[in-house]
Design an enzyme around this catalytic site. Sequence first.
Site, PDB file in Angstrom:
ATOM      1  N   GLY A  19       0.792  -1.221   0.000  1.00 20.98           N
ATOM      2  CA  GLY A  19       0.000   0.000   0.000  1.00 20.98           C
ATOM      3  C   GLY A  19       0.822   1.268   0.000  1.00 20.98           C
ATOM      4  N   GLU A  30      15.742  -1.069  -4.231  1.00 25.86           N
ATOM      5  CA  GLU A  30      15.705  -1.643  -5.566  1.00 25.86           C
ATOM      6  C   GLU A  30      15.731  -0.497  -6.571  1.00 25.86           C
ATOM      7  OE1 GLU A  30      12.067  -3.868  -5.728  1.00 25.86           O
ATOM      8  OE2 GLU A  30      10.885  -2.162  -6.399  1.00 25.86           O
ATOM      9  N   LYS A  59      -3.852   3.163  -5.374  1.00 25.48           N
ATOM     10  CA  LYS A  59      -4.578   3.062  -6.634  1.00 25.48           C
ATOM     11  C   LYS A  59      -5.870   3.875  -6.588  1.00 25.48           C
ATOM     12  CE  LYS A  59      -2.793  -1.619  -6.708  1.00 25.48           C
ATOM     13  NZ  LYS A  59      -3.116  -3.031  -6.446  1.00 25.48           N
ATOM     14  N   GLU A  63       1.994  -8.950  -8.372  1.00 27.44           N
ATOM     15  CA  GLU A  63       2.158  -7.620  -8.947  1.00 27.44           C
ATOM     16  C   GLU A  63       3.534  -7.473  -9.608  1.00 27.44           C
ATOM     17  OE1 GLU A  63       1.285  -4.697  -5.978  1.00 27.44           O
ATOM     18  OE2 GLU A  63      -0.826  -5.253  -5.916  1.00 27.44           O
ATOM     19  N   ARG A  70      -4.494 -12.318  -0.546  1.00 24.70           N
ATOM     20  CA  ARG A  70      -5.877 -12.016  -0.162  1.00 24.70           C
ATOM     21  C   ARG A  70      -6.630 -11.596  -1.408  1.00 24.70           C
ATOM     22  NH1 ARG A  70      -5.341  -6.643  -0.883  1.00 24.70           N
ATOM     23  NH2 ARG A  70      -3.393  -5.664  -0.252  1.00 24.70           N
ATOM     24  N   VAL A 100      -8.916  -5.164  -3.569  1.00 26.10           N
ATOM     25  CA  VAL A 100      -9.999  -4.183  -3.704  1.00 26.10           C
ATOM     26  C   VAL A 100     -10.552  -4.203  -5.125  1.00 26.10           C
ATOM     27  CG1 VAL A 100     -10.601  -1.734  -3.564  1.00 26.10           C
ATOM     28  CG2 VAL A 100      -8.967  -2.714  -1.933  1.00 26.10           C
TER      29      VAL A 100
END
Length: 452
Positions: free
Chosen positions: A163, A199, A236, A274, A292, A295
């Site tokens: 998030g 990274e 997002k 992702e 999970r 959204v």
Amino acid sequence: MRSLLIANRGEIAVRIVRACFDEGIESVLAVSAADTDSLAARLADRVVVIGPASAAESYLSVNRVVAAALYAGCDALHPGYGFLSERPELVNACEENKITYVGPPADIMRRSGSKLGARAVAEKAGIPAGKGTPGLRDVEDAVRAAEALDNFPLLLKASAGGGGRGMTIVRDVADLREGFARSSTEAQRAFGDGTVYLEPYIEKARHVEVQILADTHGTVCHLGERDCSTQRRYQKIIEEAPGAGLPEELAEAVRTSAVELCRALGYVGAGTVEFLVDAKTHRYVFLEVNARVQVEHPITEMVTGVDIVREQLRIARGERLSFRQEDVRLDGHAIECRINAEDPRTDFRPTPGRIDRWTVPQGAGVRVDTYAHDGAVVAPWYDSLVAKVIVHAPDRPAAIDLMRRTLDRTRAEGISTTVDVHRAILGDPAFAAGPVTTRWLEEQFLPSWLAD
């Protein structure tokens, strides 16, 4: 599975209640004192109050949630997203009390939930994972690691959670020294783990994710990809399925990598893998696994016809997936707008309060996942998401047009929402031409829009 405790609130609780009804399962909703008259509470078969309004004393308490399931005689528990949905402690507590957890086992959740651990699995499986560092001990360790990478700009990231928490772009050593403590502290507060790593930062990147479903019989299937590049502060705002403008060869490579990674993890349940895709070179690197339901799962449901939450329930019962990979077809284009109770013109400040009037048109190709209704209260203690407006049309231009017409007729009186900024984004020529990158909204669109 006869009785399911829903350990969540808001629109995802309403969504799970609906899936329980469809599957013939009794729905029992765990609520805080602030949510006793919520739409989810009205729709659920039974309600159990687990604590006061504070999330720490209700939705984030493993003990209270499990105690509610035992008190209500539930034999299963669904965590939704957020709150405890990626906490292995909840999975262990359910197992100890013979409650079926709707999600992956605790060991798989730990392996996938650690970005560093999941990256190691990806690298071993031959999946592009970038040139990130191990977990960093302190700021001097971070400086040495950055000098070894010799590739500014870099991104500081939290090993646990997601998030956008703990993420900081660093363009030189001075940025790194200034941002290290902030990232580590934010990660510790959000996830209970302050480990961060570095990274390479991709300046022009797209955020592409793949929906996975895996049963207990060894079957792992993907449901195509989503583009989630329209973001603000790594959160997002608009999501689309499938990923517009992705070369088919690249899209298939990303989907295959997601399936291979989940097989390597021994994954079970619904999950999302992702990736970041370089918009210039079309090279992609693994980002993280979310163990999970997401959204944005409705847009995948719209283009595939697969009910992801019902599949979660079936997997938890030990059943096989209701479809095969060859059955999956991506039909048309879907867009989701996250409507939040926020004021975009005051840096997206949350605007909790009472919704005096809630109106969203319901037409062909339009779906609304929400807990809102006339008189509903947006509580100040929780996430500001009010509704997800989802549309489905034959192609992307038609989906954009349908979403604009839908939002033109959406009313949420009594609170400020992000409907206006969503309308403006959808009407922007750059968005319409697409695809945009993860920094487009903050660096190009919002400065211009706010200046008007």
